[in-house]
Design a protein around this motif. Structure first.
Motif, PDB file in Angstrom:
ATOM      1  N   GLY A 141       0.813  -1.209   0.000  1.00  0.00           N
ATOM      2  CA  GLY A 141       0.000   0.000   0.000  1.00  0.00           C
ATOM      3  C   GLY A 141       0.845   1.255   0.000  1.00  0.00           C
ATOM      4  N   ALA A 142       1.897   1.257   0.803  1.00  0.00           N
ATOM      5  CA  ALA A 142       2.775   2.433   0.858  1.00  0.00           C
ATOM      6  C   ALA A 142       3.479   2.658  -0.483  1.00  0.00           C
ATOM      7  CB  ALA A 142       3.806   2.251   1.979  1.00  0.00           C
ATOM      8  N   PHE A 143       3.864   1.576  -1.140  1.00  0.00           N
ATOM      9  CA  PHE A 143       4.552   1.686  -2.436  1.00  0.00           C
ATOM     10  C   PHE A 143       3.658   2.371  -3.457  1.00  0.00           C
ATOM     11  CE2 PHE A 143       5.835   0.181  -6.583  1.00  0.00           C
ATOM     12  CZ  PHE A 143       7.221   0.224  -6.538  1.00  0.00           C
ATOM     13  N   LEU A 144       2.423   1.919  -3.579  1.00  0.00           N
ATOM     14  CA  LEU A 144       1.520   2.488  -4.577  1.00  0.00           C
ATOM     15  C   LEU A 144       1.070   3.894  -4.210  1.00  0.00           C
ATOM     16  CD1 LEU A 144      -0.484  -0.713  -5.438  1.00  0.00           C
ATOM     17  CD2 LEU A 144       0.976   0.563  -6.994  1.00  0.00           C
ATOM     18  N   GLU A 145       0.874   4.165  -2.933  1.00  0.00           N
ATOM     19  CA  GLU A 145       0.512   5.520  -2.522  1.00  0.00           C
ATOM     20  C   GLU A 145       1.658   6.489  -2.797  1.00  0.00           C
ATOM     21  OE1 GLU A 145      -0.593   5.320   1.540  1.00  0.00           O
ATOM     22  OE2 GLU A 145      -2.538   4.380   1.153  1.00  0.00           O
ATOM     23  N   HIS A 146       2.876   6.016  -2.581  1.00  0.00           N
ATOM     24  CA  HIS A 146       4.028   6.896  -2.780  1.00  0.00           C
ATOM     25  C   HIS A 146       4.167   7.295  -4.249  1.00  0.00           C
ATOM     26  CE1 HIS A 146       8.073   8.548  -2.219  1.00  0.00           C
ATOM     27  NE2 HIS A 146       8.416   7.885  -3.322  1.00  0.00           N
ATOM     28  N   PHE A 147       3.974   6.348  -5.160  1.00  0.00           N
ATOM     29  CA  PHE A 147       4.193   6.645  -6.564  1.00  0.00           C
ATOM     30  C   PHE A 147       2.950   7.199  -7.257  1.00  0.00           C
ATOM     31  CE2 PHE A 147       7.799   3.787  -5.799  1.00  0.00           C
ATOM     32  CZ  PHE A 147       8.811   4.630  -6.263  1.00  0.00           C
ATOM     33  N   VAL A 182      -3.775 -10.519   0.676  1.00  0.00           N
ATOM     34  CA  VAL A 182      -3.456  -9.320   1.457  1.00  0.00           C
ATOM     35  C   VAL A 182      -2.849  -8.246   0.563  1.00  0.00           C
ATOM     36  CG1 VAL A 182      -1.973  -8.415   3.281  1.00  0.00           C
ATOM     37  CG2 VAL A 182      -3.213 -10.552   3.638  1.00  0.00           C
ATOM     38  N   ALA A 183      -1.911  -8.656  -0.301  1.00  0.00           N
ATOM     39  CA  ALA A 183      -1.242  -7.696  -1.169  1.00  0.00           C
ATOM     40  C   ALA A 183      -2.203  -7.099  -2.197  1.00  0.00           C
ATOM     41  CB  ALA A 183      -0.073  -8.376  -1.864  1.00  0.00           C
ATOM     42  N   ALA A 184      -3.059  -7.943  -2.788  1.00  0.00           N
ATOM     43  CA  ALA A 184      -3.995  -7.449  -3.799  1.00  0.00           C
ATOM     44  C   ALA A 184      -4.977  -6.458  -3.196  1.00  0.00           C
ATOM     45  CB  ALA A 184      -4.729  -8.625  -4.430  1.00  0.00           C
ATOM     46  N   ASN A 185      -5.501  -6.757  -2.033  1.00  0.00           N
ATOM     47  CA  ASN A 185      -6.438  -5.839  -1.392  1.00  0.00           C
ATOM     48  C   ASN A 185      -5.759  -4.518  -1.059  1.00  0.00           C
ATOM     49  OD1 ASN A 185      -8.607  -7.632  -1.492  1.00  0.00           O
ATOM     50  ND2 ASN A 185      -8.069  -8.588   0.461  1.00  0.00           N
ATOM     51  N   ALA A 186      -4.518  -4.595  -0.590  1.00  0.00           N
ATOM     52  CA  ALA A 186      -3.789  -3.366  -0.281  1.00  0.00           C
ATOM     53  C   ALA A 186      -3.520  -2.554  -1.533  1.00  0.00           C
ATOM     54  CB  ALA A 186      -2.477  -3.711   0.424  1.00  0.00           C
ATOM     55  N   ALA A 187      -3.165  -3.231  -2.616  1.00  0.00           N
ATOM     56  CA  ALA A 187      -2.857  -2.537  -3.870  1.00  0.00           C
ATOM     57  C   ALA A 187      -4.092  -1.853  -4.434  1.00  0.00           C
ATOM     58  CB  ALA A 187      -2.288  -3.530  -4.871  1.00  0.00           C
ATOM     59  N   ARG A 188      -5.200  -2.552  -4.460  1.00  0.00           N
ATOM     60  CA  ARG A 188      -6.405  -1.985  -5.044  1.00  0.00           C
ATOM     61  C   ARG A 188      -6.977  -0.863  -4.188  1.00  0.00           C
ATOM     62  NH1 ARG A 188      -8.383  -8.103  -6.610  1.00  0.00           N
ATOM     63  NH2 ARG A 188      -7.197  -8.242  -8.590  1.00  0.00           N
TER      64      ARG A 188
END
Length: 551
Positions: A141-147, A182-188
């Motif tokens: 989540g932090a990765f996608l929010e950052h970029f 967990v990763a997919a939900n965080a990413a979306r």
């Protein structure tokens, strides 16, 4: 009976030949067809993490000059979050900025857990699953929010079926499926609206020591319920020592055609709308299965052409490696740039081939967005992105009279997804600069299509069919006040007719027919169902007809 056996053998041979020659080949419009989230332009695996920041712009420029539009790069969790909730984005920022500066979209592989997140005793492993799954979700989540939309595609982990990448323990599809969820939900959840995010299933090792093969592991993932948590299936496509036209499809056979098994498994699971990406695609020039540098270039380009023409379900084919770190690097035999900076012949071939990337092959062409648009599409006028969350690819719409979308494609037909509705205006359609063959109303050198309907509905409209081979161009233009909404296109390729197979099957059927006919006649005759044939009575011999022998 011999005739029946011979005919059956001929038909069986024809069926086996047809399966061998056509297995995996689809027309592009056969449901379910794969909905590609991105275009299918050239892509390459890169390792830019240790490249000095000052050298990154030049390296990115080399990638652009070679014709690559996507770069698959690992962003190690351990380097970016060395301690909980403490992030260091410097190197990741430099890489994403360098790639974005030349129009290359990163495909981010999120893996390599930090020591603090691993189970005790797994610190020495190449990679290991996190002890707490939510910790990885926080990182994603932090990765996608950052970029903030500059990175729209993430791959969750790498080779989770290999014990080396799973803390030395036997990998479990259920455990990886939980991490994936967990990763997919965080990413979306973190993806900035309206930009979509694509979640790529982890690339699986084909046959790891101590772990399940890629196909077995993928099947177990589906059975564990992981299907909702990924948008793309990743596959290693290694041609081995075989030609790209080796069409034998076997799980243990290393060749290009093995990729078909991924598609068949997905169809069996009812997941045919998702594409397969070849996240490592290539042939080795050296090593045990090496084919030599010249054949490597020929095989890779020929293999890419075959995949584009026959497999509309295959999306990105990512070149195996951009550069090798040294002669001991496992990727050295596949790399486009050798350890000493020497360019392989394959690089020149791929660079020359990149010029054809603006023509869509058979299969799905997504409408794209303002920031991500397939090269095969050209939009004129003002368009906006709509419905990103409603479909796999979203839609684009315009209300500007004169605005148009152009599709360049190679195939025998084209279906465009257009919106019919009360607000839709009439459109002007041209194919290769002229009207559609056999269309109704025309206006000069174009066909007119009226899209107004009482109910709004997105419909795939067959605008072109039965075309000759080669490149074609179709243009749809809004000509009166109203709206034009474009939801993508399907390029169609008719399957070629293999006359030797058809003739063999036809002759076999005739042989069986006449064999059965003759057998039925003999059976009926011997069972006294038919009168037996009688000899023809020629009458009594004539007396004295012989000539008299001379003395």
């Amino acid at each position: 009976m011999l005739a029946v056996l011979v005919g059956g053998l001929m038909i069986g041979t024809a069926a086996a030949s047809d399966d061998y020659l056509h297995r995996g080949i689809e027309t592009g419009e056969t449901a379910p067809y794969a909905l590609h989230p991105l275009g299918r332009e050239p892509a390459v695996n890169v390792d830019l993490w240790d490249v000095p920041p000052g050298d990154l712009p030049r390296e990115a420029e080399r990638l652009r000059e070679a014709g690559f539009r996507y770069a698959r790069q690992t962003f190690p969790w351990a380097e970016i979050e060395p301690s909980p909730d403490a992030f260091d984005w410097d190197r990741a920022d430099a890489i994403v900025a360098a790639l974005g500066g030349v129009g290359i979209q990163p495909i981010a592989v999120l893996a390599v857990s930090p020591d603090w997140a691993r189970e005790p005793g797994a610190e020495a492993a190449v990679d290991a699953a996190p002890l707490e799954l939510d910790a990885f979700g926080v990182y994603v989540g932090a990765f996608l929010e950052h970029f903030g939309g500059r990175v729209g595609t993430v791959q969750v982990w790498d080779h989770p079926n290999d014990p080396v990448r799973w803390g030395g323990e036997a990998p479990s599809a259920v455990d990886y499926g939980a991490l994936l969820a967990v990763a997919a939900n965080a990413a979306r959840s973190a993806a900035p609206a309206p930009a979509p995010v694509r979640v790529v299933l982890a690339e699986l090792a084909p046959a790891p020591d101590g772990g399940a093969t890629d196909l077995v592991f993928l099947d177990a993932l589906y059975r564990s319920g992981a299907r909702p948590f990924f948008d793309v299936v990743a596959a290693v496509v290694d041609g081995g020592a075989r030609s790209p036209f080796d069409r034998r499809v076997e799980p243990e056979r290393t060749n290009l055609s093995r990729t078909v098994l991924f598609r068949e498994l997905m169809l069996d699971q009812g997941d045919g709308e998702k594409p397969v990406w070849a996240t490592h695609f290539g042939w080795a020039a050296g090593g045990p299965t090496g084919v030599g540098a010249a054949s490597q270039a020929e095989f890779v380009v020929t293999g890419l052409d075959r995949a584009r023409e026959e497999w509309p379900w295959l999306g990105l084919a990512v070149a195996w490696a951009w550069a090798a770190d040294g002669p001991e690097d496992p990727a050295a035999d596949y790399a486009l740039v050798g350890p000493g900076g020497t360019e392989a012949p394959l690089l020149a071939e791929l660079s020359g081939r990149a010029a054809s990337a603006d023509v869509a092959p058979p299969g799905w062409v997504p409408p794209g967005t303002r920031g991500e648009q397939p090269l095969a599409l050209a939009y004129d006028g003002q368009w906006s992105d709509v419905g990103i969350g409603e479909s796999a690819s979203g839609r684009r719409t315009t209300s500007q009279v004169g605005a148009a979308v152009t599709v360049r494609f190679t195939g025998s037909g084209l279906n465009c997804v257009l919106r019919y509705g009360p607000r839709s205006g009439p459109v002007r359609v041209t194919l290769d600069g002229g009207p559609l063959p056999g269309s109704g109303e025309r206006a000069g050198d174009a066909s007119l299509l009226y899209l107004d309907r009482f109910e709004a509905l997105d419909v795939p409209v067959a605008l072109a069919a039965g075309l000759e081979g080669g490149e074609h161009e179709l243009r749809v233009e809004l000509v009166e006040p109203g709206e034009l909404t474009f939801g993508g296109a399907v390029v169609v390729r008719e399957l070629p007719t293999l006359w030797p197979v058809v003739v063999l099957a036809g002759v076999g059927a005739l042989v069986i027919f006449f064999g059965l006919r003759e057998g039925a006649y003999l059976f009926a005759q011997r069972g006294n169902f038919l009168p037996r044939r009688r000899a023809v009575e020629l009458g009594r011999p004539l007396d004295g007809w012989q000539p008299t022998r001379r003395a």
